[in-house]
Design a protein around this motif. Structure first.
Motif, short mmCIF file in Angstrom:
data_model
loop_
_atom_site.label_atom_id
_atom_site.label_comp_id
_atom_site.label_asym_id
_atom_site.label_seq_id
_atom_site.Cartn_x
_atom_site.Cartn_y
_atom_site.Cartn_z
N PHE A 75 4.72 5.42 -5.48
CA PHE A 75 5.11 5.31 -6.89
C PHE A 75 3.97 5.46 -7.87
O PHE A 75 4.19 5.73 -9.04
N CYS A 76 2.75 5.26 -7.43
CA CYS A 76 1.64 5.26 -8.39
C CYS A 76 0.62 6.34 -8.13
O CYS A 76 0.74 7.44 -8.60
N CYS A 77 -0.33 5.99 -7.34
CA CYS A 77 -1.51 6.84 -7.24
C CYS A 77 -1.77 7.19 -5.78
O CYS A 77 -2.17 6.34 -5.00
N LEU A 78 -1.53 8.43 -5.46
CA LEU A 78 -1.59 8.84 -4.06
C LEU A 78 -2.96 8.64 -3.39
O LEU A 78 -3.03 8.01 -2.33
N PRO A 79 -4.06 9.15 -3.96
CA PRO A 79 -5.34 9.05 -3.21
C PRO A 79 -5.76 7.61 -2.92
O PRO A 79 -6.15 7.30 -1.79
N ALA A 82 0.83 -1.20 0.00
CA ALA A 82 0.00 0.00 0.00
C ALA A 82 0.87 1.25 0.00
O ALA A 82 0.61 2.20 -0.73
N ILE A 83 1.92 1.23 0.83
CA ILE A 83 2.83 2.39 0.89
C ILE A 83 3.58 2.53 -0.43
O ILE A 83 3.74 3.64 -0.95
N LEU A 110 -5.81 -1.45 -7.37
CA LEU A 110 -6.50 -0.40 -8.11
C LEU A 110 -5.57 0.78 -8.33
O LEU A 110 -5.46 1.32 -9.42
N SER A 111 -4.89 1.15 -7.26
CA SER A 111 -3.95 2.26 -7.31
C SER A 111 -2.81 1.96 -8.29
O SER A 111 -2.42 2.81 -9.09
N PHE A 112 -2.34 0.71 -8.21
CA PHE A 112 -1.26 0.28 -9.11
C PHE A 112 -1.70 0.35 -10.56
O PHE A 112 -0.99 0.86 -11.43
#
Ligand SMILES: [Zn+2]
Length: 119
Positions: free
Chosen positions: A56-60, A50-51, A97-99
């Motif tokens: 590296f990807c998507c902050l929110p 998660a960190i 999802l963030s990735f």
């Protein structure tokens, strides 16, 4: 120990009283302390990934993943195993999802900078 019926002394390993044949009830039968000595449940919190995706990807979305991941250990400590598993599952989902969104935005960035490049 002593017989609970007639009070005669009985050898500790006897199955019944030699005086009255009453079957011996042990005062403290050894009980398997299953619940007390339950093996601590290890649940992968997904906090590290998660960190990583947050950085590296998507902050929110990564922050959502961190929030869920950070809850896991607290829920395990509180004995809420199903809650911890649910939080770990959500953390993992938001990480992916963030990735995926991070990957897409990089791809879009590369795509548009290619379009914008002078020919
Ligand atoms: Zn007895």
């Amino acid at each position: 120990m002593f017989c609970s019926k007639c009070g005669a002394q009985i050898p500790d390993d006897a199955q019944s009283c030699p005086q009255c044949q009453e079957s011996v009830q042990k005062a403290n039968p050894p009980q398997p302390a299953a619940s007390a000595q339950a093996k601590p449940v290890e649940i992968k919190s997904g906090l590290v990934q998660a960190i990583l995706v947050t950085v590296f990807c998507c902050l929110p979305f990564g922050i959502v993943a961190i929030v869920y991941g950070a809850r896991v250990s607290g829920l395990v400590a509180a004995g809420d195993i199903s809650g911890a598993q649910e939080a770990a599952r959500k953390s993992n989902m938001w990480s992916w999802l963030s990735f995926a969104i991070g990957l897409l935005s990089y791809a879009a960035y590369i795509f548009f900078s290619f379009l914008a490049a002078p020919r």
